[in-house]
Design an enzyme around this catalytic site. Structure first.
Site: not given
Ligand code: MSP
Length: 516
Positions: A21, A129, A298, A144, A301, A126, A147, A18
């Site tokens: 990411h 997380c 935020k 949590c 889904k 959780c 979540h 998304h």
């Molecule tokens: N798999 C773990 C990270 C492991 S690193 C050794 C994880 N994955 S995640 O898919 O949940 O998140 C990946 C990255 O995207 C994280 O740095 C997370 O903070 C970031 N983000 C997830 N949602 C976000 C937003 N809405 N905005 C900006 N960054 C976001 O955590």
């Protein structure tokens, strides 16, 4: 040649990529492209986090084996990143064989060091997380807080990492050089967590009865390595630890770990402790960026507002998305993607100020200078403004102040527009003042060229199109600030290539943003 190693967090593959990411991957890409412009040898790593209970369950619900599911999802992430022009040097998957071996070796070495022991874990977990929680971490409904779901309660034998043995060293690292974790608020948060007496040794494995999809503990197949140990290790696997010692020697330690604010603890406490246990140097900077919301909310889904980067690119192009996300938001704070704000900002900056500037300058050259860069003198005041802009830009980029760095590059576009409006070269040409008119256009071209180069890390496609219309030949990926293209005034006589608008205005009524 100086080196620069930048990483992103690796994304869980239980859901499609998304815009949150994407935000992080673009940030790392901006840094990587900027450091390459500075002439550094860059290694840029991103990838996916494929193990753990979340992924295992989602694969099962989709009727697929976890590996097949991960293969498909990993492909989706790579397609999304390439559509956004992410220039990573490697894409790591935690299901890679070499990674599994490195993780097991890490476990073995930590054990040899005396940092691992077997004990009973009893507590809350959780899955969202992938983290152990305490009663007091929960919200008033017992969920949590991230979540909004109750954690699982379980009790089993696990291996533990002796974090308690590293607390002092971590405190020292975090305080002696106060720049290692940023922004400052996050560093303080992490220090507070360390001071908490209950925050101590943590479980680093799970019983196979509760988790199968993971890397087995060496010598104990009944236990699976905790997903965070597996995931964090990607930063050394990707840089060649145990498999490519030349690469590893060259690039480790990481110069910058970029990650979201929600996972600072793992990167600023667990990860440095693991590295200490392995006797490896610690990263130079851990940066916890802010979160992106969509239309003020935020993403979730349930709300149906999870924004798909691929659709955004298809509708608006990568440059527009990249530009908006980093021109409108301060990187250390939360930001918002609002469709209206997005369209109005990119139309105003990229279509009007920048696109029209190029267009009118090139049209004037075609009409008055035979389609070639005119001779003449670049206006000295504009030139010194450009020099200052470059200095400011580099300082701000080094500080990861992207929005302000973009502003200082854009000051050149504004200066070019101001100068054209003030000097009115179209009148000068009419009055037969060919030299004056030529010098004004030359000044505008030079400012445009410098702005396009400074914006290369943020809008690589758009900047390349501008440079091509100015008559330069790409590709521009290997360009540095030291190159003639940047250092010397755009050569007189160079034929320009007017291909029309470099940035298509977006019609707000015609397009609709799509969610996943
Ligand atoms: N798999 C773990 C990270 C492991 S690193 C050794 C994880 N994955 S995640 O898919 O949940 O998140 C990946 C990255 O995207 C994280 O740095 C997370 O903070 C970031 N983000 C997830 N949602 C976000 C937003 N809405 N905005 C900006 N960054 C976001 O955590």
């Amino acid at each position: 040649m100086e080196k620069f190693y930048v990483t992103t967090a690796i994304d869980y593959v239980n859901a499609a990529p998304h815009i949150g990411h994407a935000y992080e991957k673009i940030a790392a890409d901006i840094v990587a492209r900027y450091q390459r412009l500075r002439g550094k040898e860059v290694f840029f790593l991103t990838g996916v986090d494929e193990h753990g209970s979340k992924v295992e369950k989602t694969a099962q619900a989709a009727g697929k084996t976890p590996q097949v599911f991960c293969d498909e999802m990993s492909e989706k992430f790579q397609i999304a990143w390439s559509s956004l022009l992410i220039s990573n040097d490697y894409f790591i998957r935690t299901t890679e064989e070499r990674h599994k071996k490195v993780v097991q070796e890490v476990f073995r070495r930590m054990t040899e060091k005396g940092d691992v022991y077997k004990g009973k874990y009893s507590g809350l977990y959780c899955e969202g997380c992938e983290d152990h929680l305490r009663e007091r971490d929960l919200d008033e409904s017992g969920n949590c807080p991230n979540h909004k779901r109750p954690p699982r309660i379980f009790e089993e034998e696990n291996y533990f990492f002796r974090l308690s043995g590293y607390k002092e060293a971590l405190r020292k690292w975090l305080t002696e050089d106060s720049g290692v974790v940023r922004p400052e608020g996050r560093r303080k948060e992490v220090l507070n967590q360390l001071d908490d007496e209950e925050f101590g040794d943590f479980s680093i494995s799970r019983d196979r009865n509760s988790l199968k999809w993971g890397i087995p503990v060496p010598g104990d197949p009944q236990q699976v390595i905790y997903v965070w140990i597996d995931a964090l290790t990607n930063y050394i696997t990707g840089a060649g630890f145990l498999t490519d010692e030349t690469l590893f020697k060259r690039f480790w330690p990481a110069d910058l770990h970029l990650l979201g604010k929600d996972i600072t603890k793992f990167h600023a406490i667990y990860w440095p402790a693991i590295l200490m246990s392995l006797d490896l140097p610690l990263p130079r900077l851990v940066f916890g960026h802010g979160f992106i919301t969509v239309e003020g909310q935020k993403m979730s889904k349930t709300l149906g507002n999870v924004m798909d980067p691929l659709y955004l690119v298809e509708q608006y192009g990568a440059d527009a998305i990249r530009y908006f996300l980093f021109a409108s938001n301060s990187f250390d704070q939360d930001g918002d993607f609002s469709r209206h704000e997005f369209i109005s900002l990119v139309n105003s900056h990229l279509a009007n100020s920048l696109g029209n500037l190029l267009n009118r300058t090139l049209s004037l050259i075609e009409r008055n200078a035979g389609g070639k860069v005119p001779g003449g003198m670049v206006n000295q005041a504009s030139l010194s403004l450009a020099r200052q802009a470059e200095v400011d830009y580099c300082r701000l980029m080094d500080e990861l102040e992207f929005a302000k760095a973009i502003e200082s590059a854009f000051a050149l576009v504004n200066e070019a527009n101001r100068y054209l409006n003030e000097q009115k070269p179209w009148t000068q040409f009419k009055e037969g003042k060919l030299e004056e008119g030529g010098s004004v256009l030359l000044t505008a071209l030079e400012l445009l060229k410098q702005a396009a180069v400074l914006l290369l890390p943020v809008t690589p496609g758009l900047s390349a199109r501008i440079l091509e219309q100015l008559g330069f030949t790409g590709p521009f990926d290997g360009l540095t600030f030291k190159d003639v293209l940047f250092q010397e005034t755009i050569p007189s006589g160079q034929p320009i290539v007017n291909r029309g608008p470099v940035f298509q205005r977006i019609d707000e009524t015609e397009s609709a943003a799509t969610t996943v």
